[in-house]
Design an enzyme around this catalytic site. Structure first.
Site, PDB file in Angstrom:
ATOM      1  N   LYS A  68      76.722 -54.358 -57.624  1.00 29.21           N
ATOM      2  CA  LYS A  68      77.808 -53.600 -57.837  1.00 29.21           C
ATOM      3  C   LYS A  68      77.634 -52.152 -57.420  1.00 29.21           C
ATOM      4  O   LYS A  68      76.415 -51.608 -57.963  1.00 29.21           O
ATOM      5  CB  LYS A  68      78.503 -53.782 -59.145  1.00 29.21           C
ATOM      6  CG  LYS A  68      79.777 -53.390 -59.340  1.00 29.21           C
ATOM      7  CD  LYS A  68      80.342 -53.605 -60.767  1.00 29.21           C
ATOM      8  CE  LYS A  68      81.606 -53.153 -61.175  1.00 29.21           C
ATOM      9  NZ  LYS A  68      81.933 -53.504 -62.681  1.00 29.21           N
ATOM     10  N   SER A 143      86.321 -55.632 -62.580  1.00 34.08           N
ATOM     11  CA  SER A 143      86.117 -54.614 -61.627  1.00 34.08           C
ATOM     12  C   SER A 143      85.102 -54.966 -60.628  1.00 34.08           C
ATOM     13  O   SER A 143      84.964 -54.517 -59.525  1.00 34.08           O
ATOM     14  CB  SER A 143      85.758 -53.294 -62.131  1.00 34.08           C
ATOM     15  OG  SER A 143      84.612 -53.554 -62.895  1.00 34.08           O
ATOM     16  N   SER A 167      84.952 -57.344 -66.881  1.00 35.75           N
ATOM     17  CA  SER A 167      84.744 -57.366 -65.348  1.00 35.75           C
ATOM     18  C   SER A 167      83.642 -58.144 -64.668  1.00 35.75           C
ATOM     19  O   SER A 167      83.697 -58.099 -63.479  1.00 35.75           O
ATOM     20  CB  SER A 167      84.242 -55.739 -64.982  1.00 35.75           C
ATOM     21  OG  SER A 167      85.516 -54.991 -64.972  1.00 35.75           O
TER      22      SER A 167
HETATM   23  N1  GLN Z   1      89.737 -55.015 -66.556  1.00 39.57           N
HETATM   24  C1  GLN Z   1      89.126 -54.358 -67.491  1.00 39.57           C
HETATM   25  C2  GLN Z   1      89.606 -52.709 -67.309  1.00 39.57           C
HETATM   26  O1  GLN Z   1      90.389 -52.359 -66.578  1.00 39.57           O
HETATM   27  C3  GLN Z   1      87.786 -54.285 -67.747  1.00 39.57           C
HETATM   28  C4  GLN Z   1      87.157 -53.514 -66.826  1.00 39.57           C
HETATM   29  C5  GLN Z   1      85.466 -53.619 -66.830  1.00 39.57           C
HETATM   30  O2  GLN Z   1      84.893 -54.385 -67.456  1.00 39.57           O
HETATM   31  N2  GLN Z   1      84.994 -52.653 -66.289  1.00 39.57           N
HETATM   32  O3  GLN Z   1      89.288 -52.016 -68.263  1.00 39.57           O
END
Ligand code: GLN
Length: 461
Positions: A68, A143, A167
């Site tokens: 990532k 994400s 994420s």
């Molecule tokens: N979807 C969650 C958020 O927007 C998780 C994001 C993540 O784990 N980086 O905070």
């Protein structure tokens, strides 16, 4: 889907160079999914040649992977999918990347994400969204959407991601791959762009459980450069303990969840029972508040972590002659996407002196109550099970106009993040229209190896 051992066989019968060239070609062939932001081609090919020359050896010699793009890695900029870091060249590599390289693995590219990992669909990337590996009109999740899609597209056998509130698990579920969010502190976060320091973890995307276990074994462990890492505890467990007691979380099995998701979870539960485990419905009443807690604590922490992007120290700087205050303001306006700004504002608000007690402190107290509930449940149950997300992959653009609707997708993943517990997403079949659906297995602190052993025993059942 391709496993690490399939790739190792190909390296033996051809060469690391041929395998890495093939992965790069596949990455280009699949460009329209927009799973990768940059390739690290030159460095990857050089390392492949060094594997073929016997200069680089190790358990993963020549095996291509992707990280990532919030992991610092050499060979391409580390952008965090933001304009702020669009041209940022890492001065060092993340510990996890270093450990994989020490075993001979070869990073071929940097995967797309929501900018600074703020999001659940990869639509918040400053460079455009990633498409779902099974349906180009749908999101890859987020994400870590790029890491999930690139693994599902069989470009590489594994990828790394980060999980602050889901994420890794949600995109794994949306793309039909295995996603592991380990116990908080199991893997060093050194060299990974920070989002929320009290819940950030890094983890894996793989096509099967054994590969996840192998990668976790390599990248986990104490790191003196990350003082939140725990002493080594992850040991692959060869067999699952018989007769596990598993709790099915009622609060995640509601009428608001897509019936096809509920059906896949229930089928998995039946398979667990048929394998001799007991599964009982359990309550986690604080789950109802977990999103509210998360969306106070996480913005608070990320607003502090993002304060370092001021136009002076790293990355983007607004151009022109201006005052210092204008420089901060313009740089941050140009460098962050809307969702970053929304969270910075919420975070600064809940931490400000007049509101700290009412929001941040209250959220921390509620977080402790949630942790206590998990602790109580784990006195009676070895593990918990439930869906990963309320739906399968949604349409691109479906939730972008309504941040609350987008946040609701995190409802089943944030609780374990707040409690620091390990949780994994394993493929559990498809929807009628062919979209993958994952189930989530959650366990007590440091139970990562037993969760994976259970998931491995259930694979292909
Ligand atoms: N979807 C969650 C958020 O927007 C998780 C994001 C993540 O784990 N980086 O905070």
């Amino acid at each position: 889907m391709t496993t690490i051992s399939d790739i190792q066989k190909k390296i033996k019968s051809s060469s690391a160079r041929a395998v890495v060239e093939n992965a790069l070609r596949l990455a280009r062939d699949n460009e329209d999914y927009h799973a990768l932001l940059n390739l690290t081609e030159e460095r990857a090919l050089k390392r492949a040649d060094e594997v073929d020359e016997g200069k680089i050896t190790g358990k993963l010699a020549g095996v291509p992977f992707v990280v990532k793009d919030n992991f610092l890695a050499f060979g391409a900029p580390t952008t965090a999918a933001s304009k702020m870091l669009e041209k940022f060249d890492a001065p060092l590599q993340a510990t996890a990347v270093e450990k994989l390289e020490a075993e001979g693995a070869i990073c071929i590219g940097k995967a797309n994400l929501d900018a600074f990992a703020h999001g659940g669909s990869t639509e918040n990337s400053a460079f455009g969204p990633t498409k779902n590996a099974f349906d180009k009109t749908r999101v890859a999740g987020g994400s870590s959407g790029g890491s999930a899609a690139i693994t599902a597209l069989d470009v590489v056998p594994f990828a790394l991601g980060s999980d602050t509130g889901g994420s890794i698990r949600e995109p794994a579920s949306f793309n039909g791959v295995v996603g592991v969010k380990p116990t908080y502190g199991m893997i060093s976060r050194y060299g990974v762009v920070a989002m929320a320091s009290s819940t950030d973890v890094i983890g894996t995307f793989t096509t099967n459980i054994a590969d996840a276990e192998m990668i976790l074994q390599i990248i986990s462990g104490r790191d003196d450069r990350d003082m939140t890492t725990l002493p080594d505890f992850f040991e692959i467990q060869s067999d699952v303990k018989p007769g596990l007691r598993i709790g099915l979380v009622n609060d995640f099995m509601t009428k608001d969840v897509d019936p096809e998701v509920l059906a896949r979870v229930n089928e998995y539960v039946e398979k667990l029972r048929a394998s001799g485990h007991t599964v009982e419905a359990v309550d986690l009443p604080m789950a109802e508040y977990s999103l509210a807690i998360y969306y106070i604590i996480v913005p608070a922490e990320l607003s502090s972590n993002l304060a370092r992007y001021d136009g002076i120290r790293y990355g983007h700087r607004a151009e022109g002659v201006m005052t210092l205050a204008e420089l901060y303001g313009r740089t941050r306006d140009e460098g962050f996407v809307t969702e970053n700004k929304r969270r910075i504002m919420i975070g600064s608000y809940v931490l400000s002196s007049g509101f700290f007690d009412a929001y941040y402190l209250q959220a921390q107290k509620a977080r402790t109550l949630l942790i206590n509930e998990f602790n109580e449940l784990f006195k009676k149950y070895d593990m918990l099970i439930g869906p990963v997300a309320p739906t399968s992959a949604f349409k691109l653009g479906e939730n972008t106009a309504d941040p609350i609707k987008m946040y609701m997708c995190d409802i089943m993943t944030v609780a374990t993040s707040l409690a620091g517990l390990p949780a994994i997403s394993v493929p559990a079949g498809n929807s009628e229209s062919g979209l993958p659906i994952g189930v989530q297995l959650m366990g007590p602190y440091r139970s990562d190896a037993s969760l994976l052993a259970l998931a491995r025993s259930m694979e292909n059942k």
